[in-house]
Design an enzyme around this catalytic site. Structure first.
Site, mmCIF file in Angstrom:
data_model
loop_
_atom_site.group_PDB
_atom_site.id
_atom_site.type_symbol
_atom_site.label_atom_id
_atom_site.label_comp_id
_atom_site.label_asym_id
_atom_site.label_seq_id
_atom_site.Cartn_x
_atom_site.Cartn_y
_atom_site.Cartn_z
ATOM 1 N N ASP A 120 -1.237 10.938 -5.539
ATOM 2 C CA ASP A 120 -1.778 11.996 -6.398
ATOM 3 C C ASP A 120 -2.692 12.954 -5.651
ATOM 4 O OD1 ASP A 120 -3.912 10.029 -6.035
ATOM 5 O OD2 ASP A 120 -5.005 11.254 -7.496
ATOM 6 N N GLU A 177 0.838 -1.208 0.000
ATOM 7 C CA GLU A 177 0.000 0.000 0.000
ATOM 8 C C GLU A 177 0.872 1.258 0.000
ATOM 9 O OE1 GLU A 177 -2.648 1.524 -0.299
ATOM 10 O OE2 GLU A 177 -4.399 0.576 0.580
ATOM 11 N N ASP A 178 0.326 2.343 -0.534
ATOM 12 C CA ASP A 178 1.021 3.626 -0.467
ATOM 13 C C ASP A 178 0.834 4.276 0.902
ATOM 14 O OD1 ASP A 178 -1.706 4.044 -0.926
ATOM 15 O OD2 ASP A 178 -1.420 5.506 -2.536
ATOM 16 N N PHE A 185 -2.283 16.063 3.925
ATOM 17 C CA PHE A 185 -2.476 15.419 2.629
ATOM 18 C C PHE A 185 -1.184 15.478 1.837
ATOM 19 C CE2 PHE A 185 -3.893 14.754 -1.687
ATOM 20 C CZ PHE A 185 -4.816 13.724 -1.532
ATOM 21 N N LYS A 226 -0.510 7.031 8.490
ATOM 22 C CA LYS A 226 -1.093 8.246 9.073
ATOM 23 C C LYS A 226 -2.081 7.796 10.127
ATOM 24 C CE LYS A 226 -3.246 10.817 5.902
ATOM 25 N NZ LYS A 226 -3.588 11.771 4.809
ATOM 26 N N ARG A 265 1.899 12.466 -9.231
ATOM 27 C CA ARG A 265 2.408 11.121 -8.900
ATOM 28 C C ARG A 265 3.886 10.973 -9.236
ATOM 29 N NH1 ARG A 265 -2.047 7.791 -7.784
ATOM 30 N NH2 ARG A 265 -3.885 8.152 -9.062
ATOM 31 N N ASP A 302 -4.684 5.515 5.986
ATOM 32 C CA ASP A 302 -5.300 6.670 6.646
ATOM 33 C C ASP A 302 -6.342 6.133 7.629
ATOM 34 O OD1 ASP A 302 -6.014 9.259 7.254
ATOM 35 O OD2 ASP A 302 -7.104 9.624 5.396
ATOM 36 N N THR A 303 -7.616 6.080 7.225
ATOM 37 C CA THR A 303 -8.601 5.465 8.127
ATOM 38 C C THR A 303 -8.342 3.966 8.262
ATOM 39 O OG1 THR A 303 -10.187 4.940 6.373
ATOM 40 C CG2 THR A 303 -10.387 7.118 7.419
ATOM 41 N N GLY A 304 -7.695 3.401 7.263
ATOM 42 C CA GLY A 304 -7.428 1.963 7.275
ATOM 43 C C GLY A 304 -8.534 1.142 6.633
HETATM 44 P P1 5GP Z 1 -7.970 4.860 3.946
HETATM 45 O O1 5GP Z 1 -8.666 6.022 4.610
HETATM 46 O O2 5GP Z 1 -8.959 3.859 3.419
HETATM 47 O O3 5GP Z 1 -6.926 4.239 4.846
HETATM 48 O O4 5GP Z 1 -7.162 5.459 2.734
HETATM 49 C C1 5GP Z 1 -7.645 5.260 1.478
HETATM 50 C C2 5GP Z 1 -6.892 5.936 0.403
HETATM 51 O O5 5GP Z 1 -6.994 7.332 0.558
HETATM 52 C C3 5GP Z 1 -5.412 5.669 0.309
HETATM 53 O O6 5GP Z 1 -5.084 4.435 -0.263
HETATM 54 C C4 5GP Z 1 -5.048 6.817 -0.603
HETATM 55 O O7 5GP Z 1 -5.379 6.465 -1.930
HETATM 56 C C5 5GP Z 1 -5.942 7.924 -0.114
HETATM 57 N N1 5GP Z 1 -5.217 8.824 0.788
HETATM 58 C C6 5GP Z 1 -5.282 8.908 2.130
HETATM 59 N N2 5GP Z 1 -4.466 9.869 2.591
HETATM 60 C C7 5GP Z 1 -3.863 10.402 1.497
HETATM 61 C C8 5GP Z 1 -2.894 11.443 1.310
HETATM 62 O O8 5GP Z 1 -2.396 12.095 2.235
HETATM 63 N N3 5GP Z 1 -2.519 11.680 0.023
HETATM 64 C C9 5GP Z 1 -3.024 11.005 -1.043
HETATM 65 N N4 5GP Z 1 -2.579 11.326 -2.248
HETATM 66 N N5 5GP Z 1 -3.936 10.019 -0.901
HETATM 67 C C10 5GP Z 1 -4.338 9.730 0.352
HETATM 68 MG MG MG Z 2 -4.437 3.974 -2.179
#
Ligand code: 5GP
Ligand code: MG
Length: 171
Positions: free
Chosen positions: A157, A97-98, A150, A129, A163, A101-103
Site C-alpha cells: 500500500d 513477508e511482502d 517505493f 530491496k 493493495r 527493506d532495511t530488514g
Molecule cells: P523494513 O525497512 O523494516 O525492512 O521494512 C518495513 C516495512 O516497510 C515493510 O514490511 C513494508 O511494510 C514497508 N515498505 C518498505 N518498502 C516498501 C515499499 O517499497 N512499498 C511499500 N508499500 N511498503 C514498503
Molecule cells: Mg510489511
C-alpha cells in the site's frame, strides 16, 4: 506521487515466480510435518494467499503484525501489534513477508519467532530491496530483487491504498 506508465512487475510474472517459490519451498520441506505459514499483516496478505495455494504441502496459517517507527527522530524501533496464538514450539515455521527493506521488521519478527523455539524457521519475501539493508539478514527465499524505489500493488500500500492492484507498480 504518480505511477509509472507500466508495471515494475506484471501479474503474469508474479504468478510464475510464486509458482517457482512454491517449488523451492516444497523441495526443502518434505515429509509429513505441517508447515506453519506466519503471514505478516497487512502487506503479505495477497502473496500468502497465492503462495499457500501453490504449495503442495500440509500448511496452517498464522498472522503477525508489526509497526515500525520511521518518522522524525526515528530509532527504527519495531512494535509487535499482533502475535500468533498457536504454539510454534517444535514446528516448521515459514515467515511470509511482502518486502525486505532495511530488514529491521523481519529481523524483529524472526527474533520473536525464534524465542518460541520452532524446529525450523525460514523467511520468504516476495520482494527484496537490498540497497538500504541495515539488519544483518537475508531471506531464505526471495521472489524478486528490486531497486530502491517505493512500490505498491499485490498487497503493498501507500497510505492504505493500491493493495488490490494485480501488478506491482513503482510510485
Ligand atoms: P523494513 O525497512 O523494516 O525492512 O521494512 C518495513 C516495512 O516497510 C515493510 O514490511 C513494508 O511494510 C514497508 N515498505 C518498505 N518498502 C516498501 C515499499 O517499497 N512499498 C511499500 N508499500 N511498503 C514498503
Ligand atoms: Mg510489511
Amino acid at each position: 506521487m504518480s505511477m509509472s506508465d507500466k508495471p515494475l512487475i506484471s501479474a503474469d510474472e508474479i504468478e510464475r515466480r510464486v509458482a517457482g517459490l512454491a517449488r523451492e519451498i516444497g523441495a526443502d520441506f518434505t515429509g509429513d510435518a505441517e508447515l506453519v505459514l506466519v503471514v505478516v499483516l497487512k502487506g503479505a496478505l495477497i502473496f500468502a494467499a497465492d503462495l499457500m495455494r501453490a504449495l503442495d504441502l500440509p500448511v496452517s496459517v498464522e498472522f503477525i503484525q508489526a509497526e515500525s517507527y520511521t518518522g522524525k527522530g526515528s530509532t527504527g524501533d519495531v512494535n509487535l501489534l499482533h502475535l500468533p496464538k498457536a504454539r510454534l514450539a517444535g514446528k516448521d515455521v515459514l515467515l511470509v513477508e511482502d518486502i525486505l527493506d532495511t530488514g529491521r521488521t523481519a529481523s524483529e519478527l524472526l527474533s520473536w519467532l525464534n524465542s518460541q523455539e520452532p524446529a525450523r524457521l525460514l523467511l520468504v519475501t516476495l520482494l527484496d530491496k537490498p540497497a538500504k539493508r541495515i539488519a544483518p539478514i537475508s531471506p531464505d527465499y526471495a521472489g524478486f530483487e528490486i531497486p530502491d524505489c517505493f512500490v505498491v500493488g499485490y498487497g503493498l500500500d501507500h497510505d492504505q491504498k493500491h493493495r488490490q492492484l494485480p501488478d506491482i507498480w513503482a510510485l
